[in-house]
Motif scaffolding. Sequence first.
Motif, PDB file in Angstrom:
ATOM      1  N   ARG A   1       7.880 -10.080  -5.382  1.00 10.57           N
ATOM      2  CA  ARG A   1       6.888  -9.248  -5.381  1.00 10.57           C
ATOM      3  C   ARG A   1       5.713 -10.310  -6.252  1.00 10.57           C
TER       4      ARG A   1
ATOM      5  N   THR B   1       0.844  -1.013   0.100  1.00  8.57           N
ATOM      6  CA  THR B   1       0.030  -0.024   0.095  1.00  8.57           C
ATOM      7  C   THR B   1       1.142   1.292  -0.135  1.00  8.57           C
ATOM      8  N   ARG B   2       2.400   0.677   1.064  1.00 10.23           N
ATOM      9  CA  ARG B   2       2.843   2.068   0.544  1.00 10.23           C
ATOM     10  C   ARG B   2       3.492   2.705  -0.815  1.00 10.23           C
ATOM     11  N   GLY B   3       3.642   1.446  -1.383  1.00  5.83           N
ATOM     12  CA  GLY B   3       4.107   2.308  -2.868  1.00  5.83           C
ATOM     13  C   GLY B   3       2.512   2.854  -3.736  1.00  5.83           C
ATOM     14  N   ALA B   4       1.643   1.840  -3.431  1.00  5.53           N
ATOM     15  CA  ALA B   4       0.483   2.261  -3.956  1.00  5.53           C
ATOM     16  C   ALA B   4       0.104   0.659  -5.018  1.00  5.53           C
ATOM     17  N   HIS B   5       0.261  -0.182  -4.965  1.00  2.00           N
ATOM     18  CA  HIS B   5       0.393  -0.774  -6.503  1.00  2.00           C
ATOM     19  C   HIS B   5      -0.705  -2.493  -5.610  1.00  2.00           C
TER      20      HIS B   5
ATOM     21  N   PRO C   1      12.948  -4.764  -9.188  1.00  2.00           N
ATOM     22  CA  PRO C   1      14.351  -4.394  -9.400  1.00  2.00           C
ATOM     23  C   PRO C   1      15.041  -3.974  -8.281  1.00  2.00           C
ATOM     24  N   TRP C   2      14.925  -3.244  -7.516  1.00  6.32           N
ATOM     25  CA  TRP C   2      15.339  -3.168  -6.823  1.00  6.32           C
ATOM     26  C   TRP C   2      15.422  -3.782  -4.690  1.00  6.32           C
TER      27      TRP C   2
END
Lengths: 189, 175
Positions: A153, A29-33, A148-149
């Motif tokens: 996921r 949710t932090r990255g809104a994915h 990539p980080w």
Amino acid sequence: MKKILIASVIGATMMIPMTANAADYTIDTRGAHASVNFKVSHLGYSFIQGRFNKFDGEFSYDKNDIEASKVTVNIDTSSLDSNHAERDKHIKGSDFINVSKFTSAQFVSTKVTKKTDGGLAINGDLTLHGVTKPITIDATFIGEGKDPWGGYRAGFEGTTRLQLADFGIKVMGASSYVDMDLQVEGIRK
Amino acid sequence: MRQTVSGYNKVAKLLHWFSAIMVIGLFAAGYWMVDLSYYSEWYKPVPHWHKSAGLCLLILTIGRLIWKSITTSPAIEGSPFEKKAAAAAHHLIYLLLFILFLSGYLISTADGRGIEVFNWFEVPGFGSFIENQEDIAGLVHEYTAYILIGLASLHGLAALKHHFINKDNTLKKML
């Protein structure tokens, strides 16, 4: 006797990692994915699309052991957003979801099964408007892999139809149900 | 009257040089990170470090100003014009730093999200105060950064000019 007890406790704890291998994910949710979207009829002529901006949750998923999958989501009901402040206020008010009284909604899965078409049936309890009812979410696994980080996921899409009357929400006109559209991406813990 | 001193105290020097390194580092990181591809492995960590370091510098700068106000700073040397210009530049550097802290904060918190500082603590966000806040604050942040780097370069050159041409104490009192 004490020694045997200690030995068996140690033995038991050592066995835990052997059995649990479903990976645990935090919903991003932090990255809104991830998004919790709803679609509801307007007079029977069109649909209004909205969403809940604040929620969090987690799930565990193992493609080799679908039945062991679990998901929990908590939604801040006051974060409802239909791109119209006055309408949001109305929906959040006592006519509909009454967010001052029922500040959160929660979904907790009870059983996940793989369907013959390859999709997932996520059975669980939804608490909305203070009423807990079993629902089924038709879900599809989208994909999983490294990002990539440095993270890992997995993502799903899900839909379900909620009958407002089931949750004690007054039905007005053509809007007797709401279709939920859920996009969920998790980052492995 | 306060007693006069010939140089900055140790803490002031440390804060000054540490800030200088931070400002240059933040500028370099900022300049670089805005052009990173989404698929770059640096796309997530570098902005995270930039924001974290920037907020740490804010705390440090507030501390620095408090320290400066309770301790004695040496007098500025040079012609009356140079003294005025130097004082103005010093004040402007502080002002630009605070514009950068604020505008940077307003970019990241425009949607109400807080800013995580090195996964150490989170600075809460209060959402938008103006429309398109993230875009406007972004432009302010960018141009202010260029102005600050320009002014800081001038500040450094002026110190070197005092040291090598006027041969006065200007640079030495900060070393």
